[in-house]
Design an enzyme around this catalytic site. Sequence first.
Site: not given
Length: 299
Positions: A213, A234, A284
């Site tokens: 991430d 996110s 994502q």
Amino acid sequence: GDLRSVLITSVLNLERLEVDLFRSRHHWVPARQRLFGGQIVGQALVAAAHAVSRDEQVHSLHCYFVRTGDPKVPVLYEVERTRTGKSFSVRSVKAIQHGKPIFTCQASFQLSQGSPVQHQFTMPAVPPPDELLTQEELIQKFLQNPNLAERYRKHLTKIQAEDVPIDIKPVNPPNIFSSEPQEPKQLFWVRARGYIGETDMKVHCCVAAYISDYAFLGTALLPHRQYHIKFMASLDHSMWFHAPFRADHWMLYECESPWAGGCRGLVQGRLWRRDGVLAVTCAQEGVIRVEQTPNQSKL
């Protein structure tokens, strides 16, 4: 070399409160003062892994971030044993703060199975990590520029002080003094800082979830560098684990953003071992809101 990775000793270390209930007190908090999404994903996977046998390995996870994490209080991770089958098992995890879910995750585990059906993409040809500067070295280089505006000097100094538990070496670092649009692609060599060693593969997968991430959603901003970011977070995060790897060894993180629109950006990533084996695939989507007025020059 022998210093145990802080990701194992602290950041991804959960306290067991009940059979399927865990608590985390250790946070790495970035400059924006929200819980780092990769940490929540990694900790949720740690909790899920406690609810399967040692022989089962995670092959995928799918997560949603539903509320902003508060770095001032612990996170509770509640695991539900959704299904235990002969080959595959599914575990659902809910992360809770202030009595409300901030994150949900489903992780699927599989017993090892062989198959003649195998293929993968080819790893990009890039310089090895030994030939590249770390992110810290690049920031130090930028800070030596006497013409750097004070506000950007403060911003870089703040990043430098964050003490990220990941070693990062950008392959083609963007010119921070330019607001020219760039192709929405990035390549980094990444690894956990410190030593993890040979251990249950699920441990390395939890660390890779944390690493995956970091700077991932920023790939979608590269064609739009003239805008000032108002808010970025996110929305969801998915990972597929393909082959064994060591998260404390250098891996190439290949990131690209095929689309952005409607205040959202989509990013995809691949983690390659140095020997060319595709180890992990990630995807994502995140919220991206910017000021409508383009930025001025940074010099």
